[in-house]
Design a protein around this motif. Structure first.
Motif, mmCIF file in Angstrom:
data_model
loop_
_atom_site.group_PDB
_atom_site.id
_atom_site.type_symbol
_atom_site.label_atom_id
_atom_site.label_comp_id
_atom_site.label_asym_id
_atom_site.label_seq_id
_atom_site.Cartn_x
_atom_site.Cartn_y
_atom_site.Cartn_z
ATOM 1 N N ASN A 157 -42.096 -37.640 63.509
ATOM 2 C CA ASN A 157 -42.540 -36.612 62.568
ATOM 3 C C ASN A 157 -42.222 -37.006 61.128
ATOM 4 N N GLY A 158 -42.694 -38.165 60.700
ATOM 5 C CA GLY A 158 -42.367 -38.674 59.369
ATOM 6 C C GLY A 158 -41.224 -39.673 59.444
ATOM 7 N N ALA A 159 -41.127 -40.504 58.409
ATOM 8 C CA ALA A 159 -40.095 -41.551 58.411
ATOM 9 C C ALA A 159 -38.682 -40.955 58.441
ATOM 10 N N GLN A 160 -38.515 -39.798 57.800
ATOM 11 C CA GLN A 160 -37.174 -39.175 57.815
ATOM 12 C C GLN A 160 -36.767 -38.853 59.257
ATOM 13 N N HIS A 161 -37.707 -38.351 60.028
ATOM 14 C CA HIS A 161 -37.413 -38.074 61.434
ATOM 15 C C HIS A 161 -37.143 -39.388 62.170
ATOM 16 N N THR A 183 -29.291 -45.777 47.121
ATOM 17 C CA THR A 183 -30.141 -45.794 48.319
ATOM 18 C C THR A 183 -30.985 -44.526 48.408
ATOM 19 N N TYR A 184 -31.821 -44.469 49.416
ATOM 20 C CA TYR A 184 -32.709 -43.321 49.631
ATOM 21 C C TYR A 184 -31.868 -42.083 49.993
ATOM 22 N N PRO A 185 -31.997 -40.999 49.229
ATOM 23 C CA PRO A 185 -31.144 -39.824 49.451
ATOM 24 C C PRO A 185 -31.227 -39.247 50.866
ATOM 25 N N HIS A 232 -37.708 -51.298 47.436
ATOM 26 C CA HIS A 232 -36.518 -50.461 47.561
ATOM 27 C C HIS A 232 -36.661 -49.174 46.746
ATOM 28 N N ASN A 233 -36.229 -48.094 47.361
ATOM 29 C CA ASN A 233 -36.145 -46.819 46.642
ATOM 30 C C ASN A 233 -34.668 -46.573 46.320
ATOM 31 N N PRO A 234 -34.235 -46.569 45.076
ATOM 32 C CA PRO A 234 -35.011 -46.357 43.848
ATOM 33 C C PRO A 234 -35.251 -47.603 42.993
ATOM 34 N N GLU A 260 -34.463 -50.900 59.218
ATOM 35 C CA GLU A 260 -35.339 -51.323 58.116
ATOM 36 C C GLU A 260 -36.278 -50.175 57.760
ATOM 37 N N ASP A 261 -36.143 -49.677 56.543
ATOM 38 C CA ASP A 261 -36.974 -48.560 56.085
ATOM 39 C C ASP A 261 -38.118 -49.134 55.246
ATOM 40 N N ALA A 262 -39.341 -48.956 55.745
ATOM 41 C CA ALA A 262 -40.509 -49.543 55.073
ATOM 42 C C ALA A 262 -41.438 -48.464 54.527
ATOM 43 N N ALA A 263 -40.850 -47.333 54.133
ATOM 44 C CA ALA A 263 -41.687 -46.199 53.702
ATOM 45 C C ALA A 263 -42.639 -46.575 52.562
ATOM 46 N N TYR A 264 -42.163 -47.412 51.653
ATOM 47 C CA TYR A 264 -42.987 -47.776 50.492
ATOM 48 C C TYR A 264 -43.504 -49.207 50.574
ATOM 49 N N ALA A 265 -43.298 -49.892 51.699
ATOM 50 C CA ALA A 265 -43.613 -51.323 51.781
ATOM 51 C C ALA A 265 -45.105 -51.607 51.553
ATOM 52 N N LEU A 289 -46.809 -42.523 57.153
ATOM 53 C CA LEU A 289 -48.006 -42.404 56.328
ATOM 54 C C LEU A 289 -47.824 -41.438 55.150
ATOM 55 N N SER A 290 -46.575 -41.021 54.890
ATOM 56 C CA SER A 290 -46.374 -40.036 53.824
ATOM 57 C C SER A 290 -46.812 -40.560 52.474
ATOM 58 N N LYS A 291 -46.400 -41.771 52.164
ATOM 59 C CA LYS A 291 -46.658 -42.264 50.815
ATOM 60 C C LYS A 291 -48.009 -42.955 50.729
ATOM 61 N N SER A 292 -48.520 -43.452 51.859
ATOM 62 C CA SER A 292 -49.806 -44.142 51.813
ATOM 63 C C SER A 292 -50.962 -43.174 52.053
ATOM 64 N N LEU A 297 -48.886 -34.705 56.257
ATOM 65 C CA LEU A 297 -49.289 -35.090 57.622
ATOM 66 C C LEU A 297 -48.098 -35.105 58.572
ATOM 67 N N ARG A 298 -46.948 -35.537 58.046
ATOM 68 C CA ARG A 298 -45.711 -35.708 58.835
ATOM 69 C C ARG A 298 -45.938 -36.619 60.041
ATOM 70 N N VAL A 299 -46.479 -37.784 59.773
ATOM 71 C CA VAL A 299 -46.612 -38.777 60.838
ATOM 72 C C VAL A 299 -45.882 -40.044 60.407
HETATM 73 C C1 LIG Z 1 -37.314 -44.790 51.390
HETATM 74 C C2 LIG Z 1 -37.821 -43.584 52.094
HETATM 75 N N1 LIG Z 1 -37.696 -43.501 53.418
HETATM 76 C C3 LIG Z 1 -38.130 -42.431 54.093
HETATM 77 C C4 LIG Z 1 -38.731 -41.387 53.449
HETATM 78 C C5 LIG Z 1 -39.184 -40.198 54.253
HETATM 79 O O1 LIG Z 1 -40.559 -40.159 54.350
HETATM 80 P P1 LIG Z 1 -41.352 -39.148 55.299
HETATM 81 O O2 LIG Z 1 -42.058 -38.204 54.379
HETATM 82 O O3 LIG Z 1 -42.305 -40.013 56.062
HETATM 83 O O4 LIG Z 1 -40.369 -38.465 56.174
HETATM 84 C C6 LIG Z 1 -38.873 -41.416 52.060
HETATM 85 C C7 LIG Z 1 -39.459 -40.291 51.340
HETATM 86 O O5 LIG Z 1 -39.435 -40.192 50.143
HETATM 87 C C8 LIG Z 1 -38.405 -42.551 51.355
HETATM 88 O O6 LIG Z 1 -38.498 -42.637 50.027
#
Ligand SMILES: Cc1ncc(COP(=O)(O)O)c(C=O)c1O
Length: 445
Positions: A157-161, A183-185, A232-234, A260-265, A289-292, A297-299
């Protein structure tokens, strides 16, 4: 002097929308209808709607009309985040969206409505996703340079999940996890909830300080390394190939799992191979797919070494049973028909244009970021106070983040993160000009 007629009309409609007298989603009269109702010229009615749109209160949809936007909780604002007024420009959260996306969703829903799938979408789904959906994701990841088997894919349900189920499946309270000093909050929130022991690694211009990581692994039982090697975020870094190999070597030596977090890759067109391609046996790769595509969508997807898959599946079962079938079906259609690839390419261009704008408008300030990133990091002089600057910007109706949510060290650096992806390009330019003026007056004087 009395305000012009169109201004009083804008104020009246804005007040009706803010108070809820005009409900979210309500269709407003056509331009002609408004002109006739209020006894004004057609061009004045058009101006009224243009102004309400610029204020974020209505949206105009080609061929359908003008609608009241849902302003109760602006997109991107969660529970512990300040709810911004609608006249605040959001440089705090990134929810990049292209104008054509609403139509894409409309079309996908229409197609789905007439497909033979609809009945099955009403039922529970396999916890880790239907086999055909996992196969779509596997093909997508393979295009990203990771040879993926559908059996190792879990739809989340999203990368956070995805990060949450990884923590649940692979780690225990008290486990030591190496993280970047910035790092990513969302990972910090997880670490707090699951009582992980985060060990910050100093950061360099293009990745974590690998000497520091080795030293840490020699002194503490590091169970996992949370890494964002590609965008990398940020800080926006893309770790060079040699550094990736060295990180993998360190992880192997100390027996640590790599998360490995590829949310923005996707924003980086040609990056060195993901860690999951080099070390698939010790890496859990999380993306989505949140950022792309769209945050709503939460996928998201998890690609895991086979021995971890059952525990991940149990964690999905414990938290959500399955990711909603409806959004997953739409997402997987878009993965298969090339829509995601197209949106990714368009957003790379969009992010590049926004980043170039930021570099132009904030020229001379020491920005840190990738040329195709949706955010930029602005370190402030030591004697500046990021929270004072944030408050000064809030008075200008601009919301930004300090370094605090990103920091894993005891000392919080004085810096701002500016998210460039959520506001329309025209207001981004004028907003960045204001950021520059306020920053120069407040922090760089
Ligand atoms: C680095 C990183 N990982 C994960 C997420 C979470 O993304 P999602 O909306 O797919 O849960 C974010 C969202 O900002 C992010 O910046």
């Amino acid at each position: 002097m009395a305000a012009p007629r169109y201004k009083t009309l804008v104020d009246a409609l804005a007040s009706d929308i803010r108070s809820g007298r005009l409900a979210p989603g309500a269709r407003l009269p056509t331009h002609r209808g408004l002109a006739a109702r209020e006894g004004i010229a057609l061009v004045t009615a058009t101006r009224v709607y243009a102004e309400l749109e610029a204020m974020g209160l209505v949206s105009r949809e080609q061929g359908r009309g003008t609608f009241v936007r849902d302003i109760a909780v602006p997109a991107g604002h969660g529970i512990d985040q300040q709810i911004a007024a609608t006249d605040v420009v959001d440089l705090n959260f990134n929810y990049p969206a292209l104008p054509e996306q609403a139509d894409l969703l409309r079309q996908a829903l229409r197609e789905l409505a007439t497909s033979g799938e609809i009945d099955s979408l009403l039922r529970y789904q396999p916890h880790r996703g239907r086999p055909q959906d996992r196969a779509s994701v596997a093909r997508h990841l393979t295009r990203r340079g990771i040879t993926a088997d559908a059996d190792q894919v879990l739809v989340v349900n999203g990368a956070q999940h995805g990060l949450a189920v990884t923590v649940m499946a692979a780690l225990r309270a008290g486990d030591v996890v190496a993280v970047d000093a910035l790092t990513y909050p969302g990972f910090k929130v997880l670490a707090h909830a699951f009582r992980l022991d985060l060990e910050p690694i100093a950061v360099t211009a293009d990745g974590p300080d690998l000497d520091a990581l080795e030293k840490l692994c020699a002194t503490r039982p590091v169970r996992a390394i949370y890494a964002m090697p590609t965008l990398h975020n940020p800080l926006g870094w893309v770790m060079p190939a040699a550094d990736r190999l060295r990180l993998v070597g360190t992880a192997r030596r100390c027996g640590a799992l790599i998360v490995e977090d590829a949310a923005y890759a996707y924003l980086v067109e040609a990056s060195p191979p993901p860690l999951a391609a080099t070390a698939p046996d010790i890496t859990v790769h999380v993306s989505g797919l949140s950022k792309s595509v769209a945050t709503g969508l939460r996928v998201g997807f998890v690609l895991a070494p086979p021995p971890l898959v059952p525990a991940l599946e149990r964690a999905i079962r414990a938290t959500t049973w399955n990711t909603p079938a409806l959004t997953t079906a739409i997402a997987c259609r878009w993965l298969d028909d090339g829509t995601v690839d197209r949106l990714e390419a368009r957003k790379r261009d969009d992010a590049k244009a926004r980043q170039a704008l930021a570099r132009q408008e904030l020229a001379g300030l020491p920005l840190v970021g990738h040329p195709s990133s949706y955010f930029t990091w602005l370190p402030l002089p030591d004697d500046a106070r990021a929270d004072r600057l944030t408050a000064a910007l809030a008075r200008e109706h601009i919301s930004v983040s300090t370094a605090e949510p990103f920091t894993t060290t005891k000392h919080t650096p004085q810096a701002l993160r500016l998210a460039l992806g959520s506001t329309d390009p025209d207001s981004l330019r004028s907003t960045l000009r204001t950021v520059r003026r306020v920053a120069v007056e407040d922090a760089y004087a």
